[in-house]
Design a protein around this motif. Structure first.
Motif, short mmCIF file in Angstrom:
data_model
loop_
_atom_site.label_atom_id
_atom_site.label_comp_id
_atom_site.label_asym_id
_atom_site.label_seq_id
_atom_site.Cartn_x
_atom_site.Cartn_y
_atom_site.Cartn_z
N GLY A 69 -110.21 -38.69 -83.17
CA GLY A 69 -109.65 -38.57 -84.52
C GLY A 69 -108.24 -38.00 -84.48
O GLY A 69 -107.32 -38.50 -85.13
N ALA A 72 -105.74 -40.49 -82.87
CA ALA A 72 -105.43 -41.59 -83.80
C ALA A 72 -104.56 -41.08 -84.94
O ALA A 72 -103.71 -41.80 -85.46
N ALA A 73 -104.75 -39.82 -85.31
CA ALA A 73 -103.95 -39.25 -86.40
C ALA A 73 -102.47 -39.24 -86.02
O ALA A 73 -101.61 -39.39 -86.89
N GLY A 74 -102.18 -39.08 -84.72
CA GLY A 74 -100.80 -39.21 -84.30
C GLY A 74 -100.20 -38.00 -83.60
O GLY A 74 -99.15 -37.50 -84.02
N LEU A 201 -102.57 -42.59 -88.01
CA LEU A 201 -103.39 -42.59 -89.24
C LEU A 201 -102.73 -41.81 -90.35
O LEU A 201 -102.93 -42.10 -91.53
N LEU A 202 -101.98 -40.78 -89.97
CA LEU A 202 -101.41 -39.90 -91.00
C LEU A 202 -100.17 -40.49 -91.67
O LEU A 202 -99.62 -39.90 -92.58
N ILE A 204 -99.28 -42.31 -94.23
CA ILE A 204 -99.96 -42.86 -95.41
C ILE A 204 -99.16 -43.99 -96.08
O ILE A 204 -99.70 -44.74 -96.87
N PRO A 207 -100.72 -47.69 -94.13
CA PRO A 207 -102.12 -47.45 -93.77
C PRO A 207 -102.62 -48.41 -92.69
O PRO A 207 -102.35 -49.60 -92.75
N VAL A 208 -103.30 -47.84 -91.71
CA VAL A 208 -103.90 -48.66 -90.65
C VAL A 208 -105.40 -48.40 -90.61
O VAL A 208 -105.86 -47.34 -91.03
N SER A 209 -106.14 -49.37 -90.12
CA SER A 209 -107.58 -49.21 -89.93
C SER A 209 -107.85 -49.13 -88.44
O SER A 209 -107.45 -50.02 -87.68
N TYR A 210 -108.53 -48.09 -88.02
CA TYR A 210 -108.95 -47.92 -86.61
C TYR A 210 -110.43 -48.21 -86.50
O TYR A 210 -111.21 -47.78 -87.34
N PRO B 68 -105.41 -45.25 -94.95
CA PRO B 68 -105.69 -45.08 -93.52
C PRO B 68 -107.18 -44.79 -93.32
O PRO B 68 -107.75 -43.95 -94.03
N TRP B 69 -107.76 -45.47 -92.37
CA TRP B 69 -109.23 -45.44 -92.21
C TRP B 69 -109.57 -45.48 -90.74
O TRP B 69 -108.95 -46.20 -89.98
N THR B 80 -115.00 -36.71 -86.14
CA THR B 80 -113.79 -37.53 -86.04
C THR B 80 -112.77 -37.08 -87.09
O THR B 80 -111.60 -36.86 -86.78
N VAL B 84 -108.83 -35.52 -87.15
CA VAL B 84 -107.70 -36.03 -87.95
C VAL B 84 -107.11 -34.90 -88.79
O VAL B 84 -105.89 -34.70 -88.82
#
Lengths: 394, 319
Positions: A69, A72-74, A201-202, A204, A207-210, B68-69, B80, B84
């Protein structure tokens, strides 16, 4: 290149490397013999020596889930584990690599249960060798320190973006004090550079889907793409090693060879046992026996061609595995070495020894035993046993 | 200025879960997600446990999510999202991000009550600033209607099928909402899509509270409940009106029942339209039907007492 010489344990060295890299987030769960890394690291957090936000999770499963998580958030993410902890992370290892997240994990190699055992062998790392991560193995504390720093550059390389596991032997290296050279904080900071985000992910605004569902129509293309990225890893590992040499003076390759060029018999061995083996090889050389050694560093992806080229001229080679692959004929490292020399017409005779399970000592006499056997095989071309356990009670 | 919770104003807002997803016709989950996201005036980053909602909303290059998902695995939506949220805090502290973002995890009852329970409990205990939403349809619907610990007493599922010896599920539901309240987190609530205003108010309230929040939202599944495809809202309303699914919240230890049915309907009104309870109406299963009603009565009474009892703990608001 200001370097500081210190006497520290492997765990302390890795913890210090992580302090110098200064990741944005870390999630971890204690497990022997890796606990010490995170314990030391959290003291850096508590004393304001790093900017890292810690997530002190309730299991290794959640540790890797949170790392995924956070990555992916960055931002830059790391963790450490061993043995059962790695086993509990199992399904997430594939998700981290499949999602192309550049997480760095220190793996302090330890035997798997049952029977429960907290000491060093390679069952954990070998079990995870095909999960899409990059694996760097380390002989001693210095290599563990150096590999940890290089791991971030490799993982975060824009052509790669894959997680990296750095391996060192539990207790033998993690808890033994050695002389090592630390780089300057500034040199490490410069070497790893600023973290480069990719589809965070952050963000906004974008927006991307993982984590999509991909069925038979595209799943295979994803897997092939992963395999293609893996094939680019050795080149990046070498580039990073070159840059690392500039700041450290220490040379790294895909693997290390020791007195191998003109050798007739050789050992292939991972991690700490390589050191013991090198001493014995020197003795055999003194006795006029042309012995040498190959120690893999980049174990995944495995550099088959380069390893094959390095070994093809030998007469007899023993691959020493600190893990068995139950039900397979040979240990895991053996199978990789066999694959790397398979297509040569003239190739060494290969034998396999399983040693050091559950922290059992690997002694000079074990290396002597093996090298004597190899010398005999080289002379006669005859093999008594292709695979056996050594250093074990009968 | 927050968007007023009126249909007129809400209808002007963009739906953040788009049409074209592949959830079954009449599923309760998409309206639940849409209401939750409509309630927020903040940007939201969501995590999603493996399950119906996840497999049906992001397939190959198609995604129904306009926010974002992230989907990771089945049992770790909370862990998870805790990662984030922590990265958000780290980057915010470093001045690399300045926006106010809210974090919401979505999981079904399988991914929340059962396999994801440890991950949820851990994330709540650690105090992450996030809202966990369980859309509870009372079974593992995605794998084909297997029993979960949220499956109601007596229900027929594919792993506790009603037969001549075993009349469906013999155990009562796990009271997850109360278990989450027992974590001592600042806000826990139950909601139903039939009471959209109540649901959205609760989401809005939760998002204004710092720290971990949990909401359990009933979400009818016509495939698993063996009910008509157009009855999702009707059934979720009957769940509330029969007191099978009480609408309440626990804020800082104070319980408040937010919707009290004027006339408490008999439980059978909720059970009858559902094929999964059909066998309970056979004479030999009368005892089970009675037990189900007795359980609901006892729970409702206890909840009202709890509301009365915790009132004294309410901190008076400053004038």
């Amino acid at each position: 290149m200001g370097q500081k010489i210190v006497a520290v344990t492997g765990n302390e060295a890795v913890a210090n490397a992580l302090r110098q890299v200064n990741p944005d987030v870390s999630a971890a769960y204690p497990i022997t013999p890796a606990t010490d890394i995170m314990q030391r690291f959290t003291s850096f957090v508590s004393n304001g020596l790093v900017k890292t936000e810690m997530i002190l999770v309730e299991s290794e499963h959640s540790a890797m889930s949170a790392c995924i998580g956070a990555s992916a958030a960055g931002g830059r993410v790391m963790t450490a584990t061993a043995s059962q902890g790695l086993a509990l992370m199992w399904e997430l290892l594939f998700i981290a690599s499949g999602s192309r997240l550049p997480i760095v994990m220190a793996l302090v190699n330890r035997a798997l249960s049952a029977p429960l055992n907290i000491h060093g062998d390679h069952s954990d790392g070998m079990g995870a060798r095909d999960c899409g991560w990059i694996q760097l193995w380390s002989e001693n504390a210095q290599e563990a320190y150096d590999n940890t720093i290089q791991a971030f550059r490799i993982a975060e390389h824009m052509d790669i973006r894959l997680p990296v596991m750095t391996c060192m032997d539990g207790f033998i290296i993690s808890h033994s004090i050695e002389r090592i050279e630390y780089l300057d904080d500034y040199a490490v900071k410069n070497f790893v550079g600023e973290y480069k985000q990719l589809n965070p992910l952050l963000d906004i605004e974008h927006p991307v889907s993982y984590g999509p569902l991909i069925l038979p129509d595209y799943y295979m293309e994803f897997r092939r793409a992963h395999a293609e990225v893996m094939s680019k890893v050795p080149g990046v590992v070498l580039d990073v090693a070159k840059d690392f040499e500039k700041i450290s003076g220490r040379k790294y390759g895909l693997f290390e060879t020791y007195r191998l060029d003109d050798a007739e018999v050789g050992l292939v061995i991972l991690n700490s046992a390589a050191g013991t083996s090198k001493d014995v090889i020197d003795e055999f050389r003194n006795r006029g026996i042309k012995a040498g050694l190959l120690k893999p560093r980049l174990y995944r992806p495995f550099p088959y061609e380069e390893v094959g080229e390095a070994l093809k001229h030998l007469k007899a080679v023993c691959v020493l595995d600190r893990a068995d692959a139950f039900g397979a004929s040979y240990g895991p490292l053996f199978m990789d070495i066999a694959s790397s020399i398979y297509h040569y017409k003239n190739k060494p005779i290969l034998i396999n020894k399983i040693y050091g399970l559950g922290g059992r000592d690997y002694l000079p006499e074990h290396a002597e035993l093996v090298l004597n056997e190899l010398a005999e095989i080289a002379k006669t071309g005859k093999v008594k046993t292709f695979k056996e356990y050594i250093g074990v009670r009968e | 200025m927050a968007t007023p919770l009126s249909l007129k104003e809400l209808s002007k807002k963009e739906l953040l879960l788009t049409a074209g997803h592949r959830m079954c016709s009449g599923c309760g989950a998409p309206p639940v997600v849409k209401m939750v996201l409509l309630a927020s005036d903040y940007p939201v980053v969501a995590s999603n446990a493996t399950g119906c909602l996840e497999v049906s909303t992001c397939i190959s290059e198609y995604t129904a999510w306009k926010i974002p998902w992230i989907h990771n695995a089945f049992e770790n939506a909370a862990a998870t999202l805790s990662g984030v949220e922590t990265m958000y805090r780290s980057l915010k502290k470093q001045g690399k991000i300045d926006k106010e973002i809210k974090f919401i995890a979505f999981g079904g009852d399988g991914g929340t009550y059962d396999i994801g329970f440890q991950s949820l409990s851990g994330a709540m205990e650690r105090g992450h600033d996030m809202l966990y939403i369980c859309y509870d349809n009372g079974a593992y619907m995605n794998t084909g209607i297997q029993r979960s610990s949220a499956t109601p007493l007596g229900a027929d599922t594919t792993t506790c099928p009603a037969g001549s010896v075993v009349p469906g599920k013999l155990q009562e539901r796990k009271d997850l909402t109360k278990i989450m309240a027992a974590h001592g987190i600042p806000y826990v609530a139950q909601a139903s899509p039939s009471h959209w205003s109540d649901l959205m108010k609760k989401v809005r309230k939760a998002l204004e509270i710092k720290g971990p929040k949990f909401m359990n939202i009933i979400s009818p599944c016509n495939r698993g409940w063996r009910s008509a495809a157009n009855d999702a809202i009707l059934l979720s309303r009957l769940a509330v009106e029969t007191c099978y699914w009480p609408l309440y919240e626990i804020e800082n230890g104070v319980t408040r029942v937010t919707v009290k049915p004027k006339e408490k309907k008999p439980l059978v009104d909720f059970l009858k339209p559902q094929g999964r309870f059909k066998h309970l109406f056979a004479p030999e299963n009368e005892w089970l039907l009675k037990k189900a009603q007795d359980d609901v009565n006892a729970y409702w009474e206890r909840l009202l007492k709890e509301e009365e009892f915790t009132k004294s703990e309410e901190v008076p608001k400053e004038q």
